[in-house]
Scaffold this active site. Structure first.
Site, PDB file in Angstrom:
ATOM      1  N   ASN A 175     -37.889 -34.026 -14.102  1.00  0.00           N
ATOM      2  CA  ASN A 175     -38.281 -33.678 -12.932  1.00  0.00           C
ATOM      3  C   ASN A 175     -39.498 -32.620 -13.088  1.00  0.00           C
ATOM      4  O   ASN A 175     -39.235 -31.738 -13.991  1.00  0.00           O
ATOM      5  CB  ASN A 175     -37.207 -32.942 -11.868  1.00  0.00           C
ATOM      6  N   GLU A 176     -40.651 -32.554 -12.490  1.00  0.00           N
ATOM      7  CA  GLU A 176     -41.660 -31.667 -12.687  1.00  0.00           C
ATOM      8  C   GLU A 176     -41.656 -31.146 -14.323  1.00  0.00           C
ATOM      9  O   GLU A 176     -41.762 -30.059 -14.443  1.00  0.00           O
ATOM     10  CB  GLU A 176     -41.404 -30.363 -11.680  1.00  0.00           C
ATOM     11  N   GLU A 307     -40.346 -35.561  -3.631  1.00  0.00           N
ATOM     12  CA  GLU A 307     -40.182 -34.059  -2.862  1.00  0.00           C
ATOM     13  C   GLU A 307     -41.287 -33.965  -2.071  1.00  0.00           C
ATOM     14  O   GLU A 307     -42.641 -33.841  -2.532  1.00  0.00           O
ATOM     15  CB  GLU A 307     -40.143 -33.199  -3.915  1.00  0.00           C
ATOM     16  N   GLN A 356     -35.115 -30.328   1.907  1.00  0.00           N
ATOM     17  CA  GLN A 356     -33.829 -31.174   1.346  1.00  0.00           C
ATOM     18  C   GLN A 356     -32.928 -31.507   2.502  1.00  0.00           C
ATOM     19  O   GLN A 356     -33.184 -31.178   3.705  1.00  0.00           O
ATOM     20  CB  GLN A 356     -33.278 -30.241   0.295  1.00  0.00           C
TER      21      GLN A 356
END
Length: 508
Positions: A175-176, A307, A356
């Site tokens: 992630n990222e 995201e 979220q």
């Protein structure tokens, strides 16, 4: 209302299928998303099933939640899955250094997440740890989850009380990685992604869609580097290797990271600025898609926007590390604008996950820690109004006439947005009027099939910042829309200022 524009829709010319997975969700160990949101514990007075809050599950099932991404986010690259399995009272604690610097007791782990997905009827999307983990750790996690024989990890799962393997169709490779997931350069991560993806094996017939951590906003070099790392894509058919998708992250805000803007205290100028920033998603999909098309003209690689959403300053008086914000009509219109973009890029965008699900950022649901009240946000209602787009075939919407615009900073923001889809003998048309003051009337010029019936819903509010609370849970909620009339070309639809309207069609 005068008739302003005509939207031409050829109902008999379906395009790419809009995957239901673009209506996906994201749950990170962050603030009160997991603890106090999904998870209340088995001893809670709040009705629950095995510690999972029942009313949250019911609300998400009502919008047909297709998938849930977990455990992060930045948290994922500090998370070691073995800390979250087995008896809860024996699980080690850890520090959640990214979000509030709080101590995490790991009482919600793999077994609890998989139980949550089963209750939701949602596909699990597990984000594996590349940043601080190991290839072996990731390999053993998917074996633990999905292998059915007497392998070491399957045996461990049975010792923890679960005999049958689970189905895990989506797996994130980091992630990222350009930031909290390792601060890697694109070339470094591309090599790691190939290595880690190789060890995310398909056990017991569990087909895995592997998603490599992709670009931050407009880092097209990152996308190009990942596309270069695939095995040849121009030739052959079937799935790409060694992974099948790459991700993209983009958040909407009206200020810089240090002062992102208020969730509820804003005027007309910030309304338009937020929607112009949301419209930038279309540009990102065009540009990243063009890079991907250069290497993958057959669109074998999926783009996963795992995201997205609004990111405002936290609500006054709340922990700044918990990212709790209110959710207004503006957030709902930001969401509708994103979905129009995703629908138009359905040939490439295979999944999206709003950030979220509960109590964090652009949440579907807010829970009150004092009263245990559950509040459905305006954004939730956009998801509810759009279930007809799930796995439907996209339809082009062609405007006849000049689409109105508003000048925002250095761009012209179109203040009308639309998308449409068809499935079987039905179709759904989504229409957003971004204009703060101007009501509109749109003619839907429906061609290619006969219209038998129609119904419509509208989402709006008395003010731009209208939002729902425990005291006023339906201040912004969808309602039947009677402003739809037969027209010689199809239908005439009234669009109130600052509103979102969906029109459901029955077709012959």
């Amino acid at each position: 209302m005068g008739t302003d524009l005509t939207a031409v829709i050829n109902l008999d010319l379906p395009g790419a299928t809009i995957s239901r997975h673009i209506y996906g969700h994201f749950a990170e160990h962050l603030g009160r998303c997991i603890y106090g949101g999904f998870w209340v514990g088995e001893d809670s007075d709040v009705p629950n099933v095995g510690g999972i809050r029942s009313d949250v599950v019911a609300a998400l099932r009502a919008i047909a939640i297709p998938n849930l991404r977990w455990p992060g986010g930045c948290f994922a690259d500090d998370y070691h899955w073995r800390d979250g399995v087995g008896p809860r009272d024996e699980r080690p604690r850890m520090v959640n250094s990214h979000w509030g610097d709080v101590v995490e007791d790991n009482s919600f782990g793999t077994q609890e997440f998989m139980a949550l997905c089963e209750l939701l009827g949602a596909d699990p999307y597990v984000s594996g740890n590349v940043g601080s983990g190991s290839v072996r750790e990731m390999s053993e996690w998917i074996e633990y989850l999905t292998r059915g024989d007497d392998s070491p990890m399957a045996t461990l799962r049975r010792q923890h009380g679960r005999d049958a393997p689970w189905r895990v169709p989506f797996w994130g490779i980091g992630n990222e990685a350009w930031g909290c997931g390792g601060n890697l350069r694109a070339e470094q991560f591309a090599s790691l992604a190939r290595q880690y993806a190789t060890y995310v094996r398909e056990h017991a017939g569990n087909d895995v869609y592997r998603i490599a951590a992709g670009a931050n906003v407009d880092d097209y070099h990152w996308t190009e580097t990942l596309m270069r790392s695939f095995d040849p894509l121009e030739d052959g058919e079937g799935r790409s290797a060694p992974f099948q998708g790459i991700s993209l992250h983009y958040y909407t805000m009206t200020g810089p990271w240090s002062d992102k803007g208020s969730a509820t205290e804003f005027g007309t100028e910030e309304w338009y600025r937020a929607l112009a920033r949301a419209a930038h998603m279309e540009h990102l999909l065009d540009r990243h898609g063009a890079v991907m098309d250069r290497y993958d003209p057959k669109k074998r690689v999926g783009l996963v926007v795992d995201e997205w959403g609004t990111w405002w300053n936290v609500e006054p008086g709340t922990d700044p590390g918990f990212l709790y914000q209110q959710n207004t009509l503006r957030d709902a219109v930001v969401a509708s604008r994103h979905f129009d973009a995703f629908h138009r890029h359905a040939g490439r965008v295979v999944m999206a996950n709003i950030a979220q699900t509960v109590n964090v950022l652009q949440a579907m649901i807010l829970t009150d820690p004092e009263t245990d009240a559950l509040v459905l946000t305006p954004t939730y209602h956009v998801f509810a109004m759009n279930t007809g787009h799930h796995d439907a075939d996209a339809l082009d919407v062609h405007w006849r006439g000049e689409v109105p615009t508003s000048a925002v900073d250095d761009v012209e923001l179109e203040t009308l947005s639309a998308s449409a889809s068809t499935r079987g003998d039905t179709a759904l048309v989504s229409l957003t009027n971004l204009d703060v003051e101007q009501d509109r009337t749109i003619v839907l010029d429906l061609r290619g099939r006969d219209l038998l019936k129609h119904t419509a819903q509208v989402l709006t509010g008395p003010t731009l910042s209208a939002h729902n609370t425990a005291a006023q849970p339906d201040a912004v909620a969808s309602a039947r829309h009677d402003g739809v009339r037969p027209h010689p070309r199809g239908l005439e639809v009234d669009l109130p200022a600052h509103s979102y309207v969906t029109v459901s069609l029955g077709l012959a």
